[in-house]
Design a protein around this motif. Structure first.
Motif, mmCIF file in Angstrom:
data_model
loop_
_atom_site.group_PDB
_atom_site.id
_atom_site.type_symbol
_atom_site.label_atom_id
_atom_site.label_comp_id
_atom_site.label_asym_id
_atom_site.label_seq_id
_atom_site.Cartn_x
_atom_site.Cartn_y
_atom_site.Cartn_z
ATOM 1 N N PRO A 48 57.967 -24.742 25.716
ATOM 2 C CA PRO A 48 56.862 -23.923 25.647
ATOM 3 C C PRO A 48 55.752 -24.468 23.892
ATOM 4 N N GLN A 49 56.356 -25.803 23.597
ATOM 5 C CA GLN A 49 55.845 -26.409 22.958
ATOM 6 C C GLN A 49 55.003 -27.229 23.822
ATOM 7 N N TYR A 50 54.781 -27.473 24.839
ATOM 8 C CA TYR A 50 54.498 -29.027 25.764
ATOM 9 C C TYR A 50 52.254 -28.240 25.588
ATOM 10 N N LYS A 51 51.976 -28.532 25.342
ATOM 11 C CA LYS A 51 50.240 -27.836 25.558
ATOM 12 C C LYS A 51 49.764 -29.145 27.005
ATOM 13 N N VAL A 52 49.468 -30.234 27.018
ATOM 14 C CA VAL A 52 49.176 -31.310 27.388
ATOM 15 C C VAL A 52 49.965 -32.280 28.052
ATOM 16 N N GLU A 53 50.070 -32.593 29.650
ATOM 17 C CA GLU A 53 50.205 -33.531 30.146
ATOM 18 C C GLU A 53 49.097 -34.531 31.386
ATOM 19 N N VAL A 54 49.076 -35.947 30.909
ATOM 20 C CA VAL A 54 48.256 -36.135 31.398
ATOM 21 C C VAL A 54 48.482 -37.250 32.357
ATOM 22 N N ASP A 55 48.158 -37.150 33.826
ATOM 23 C CA ASP A 55 49.122 -38.140 34.475
ATOM 24 C C ASP A 55 48.461 -38.667 34.944
ATOM 25 N N VAL A 56 48.739 -40.646 35.780
ATOM 26 C CA VAL A 56 47.263 -41.392 35.795
ATOM 27 C C VAL A 56 47.841 -42.067 37.025
ATOM 28 N N ALA A 57 47.262 -42.943 37.790
ATOM 29 C CA ALA A 57 47.294 -44.023 38.490
ATOM 30 C C ALA A 57 46.530 -45.211 38.340
ATOM 31 N N ALA A 58 46.884 -46.268 38.443
ATOM 32 C CA ALA A 58 46.553 -47.552 37.652
ATOM 33 C C ALA A 58 46.312 -48.303 38.634
ATOM 34 N N ALA A 59 45.165 -48.794 38.785
ATOM 35 C CA ALA A 59 45.295 -50.551 39.786
ATOM 36 C C ALA A 59 44.986 -51.484 39.685
ATOM 37 N N GLY A 60 45.178 -52.866 39.596
ATOM 38 C CA GLY A 60 44.498 -54.047 39.245
ATOM 39 C C GLY A 60 46.085 -55.336 39.479
#
Length: 131
Positions: free
Chosen positions: A115-127
């Motif tokens: 319940p306390q989680y308001k944000v999740e950021v999912d990332v793919a990166a390349a280089g």
């Protein structure tokens, strides 16, 4: 190198992102699990802005482990609990990605894993990575 792709015969992006990026062949990839707005001790602030900043801090710390930074981000998916939290997240997102503007999908959801989680950021990166 990430080359932005924004065809002129379709609508411009709706916010602070490019429609796509072309990644040069042979790039190393990192696929991150969704990062929450949690402190190192596992605690989670109430503020969506603070959670957003922590989530991005965690993303950048993981990327840095292999010599990556914000410029390597190839795709972002942001999960936000409740429409009322969009503005707080977006202000942090724009500041962090700045002019890089990777392709971005924002999804408003009814809840995250706790319940306390308001944000999740999912990332793919390349280089080019340091191994």
């Amino acid at each position: 190198m990430h080359l932005p792709v924004n065809p002129i015969d379709i609508a411009a992006p709706a916010s602070h992102y490019n429609h796509a990026v072309f990644i040069e062949p042979g790039a190393a990839w990192m696929m991150l699990s969704g990062q929450l707005g949690k402190r190192p001790d596992g605690s989670c602030p109430d503020s969506v802005v603070e959670q957003s900043e922590l989530a991005w801090y965690n993303v950048l710390a993981i990327l840095a482990e292999k010599g990556f930074g914000i410029g390597n981000v190839a795709k972002v998916t942001s999960y936000i609990v409740g429409e009322e939290n969009i503005g707080g997240y977006v202000q942090v997102h724009k500041r962090i990605v700045a002019e890089h503007m990777p392709p971005w999908t924002l999804v408003v959801v009814p809840a995250r894993g706790r319940p306390q989680y308001k944000v999740e950021v999912d990332v793919a990166a390349a280089g080019r990575a340091s191994c």
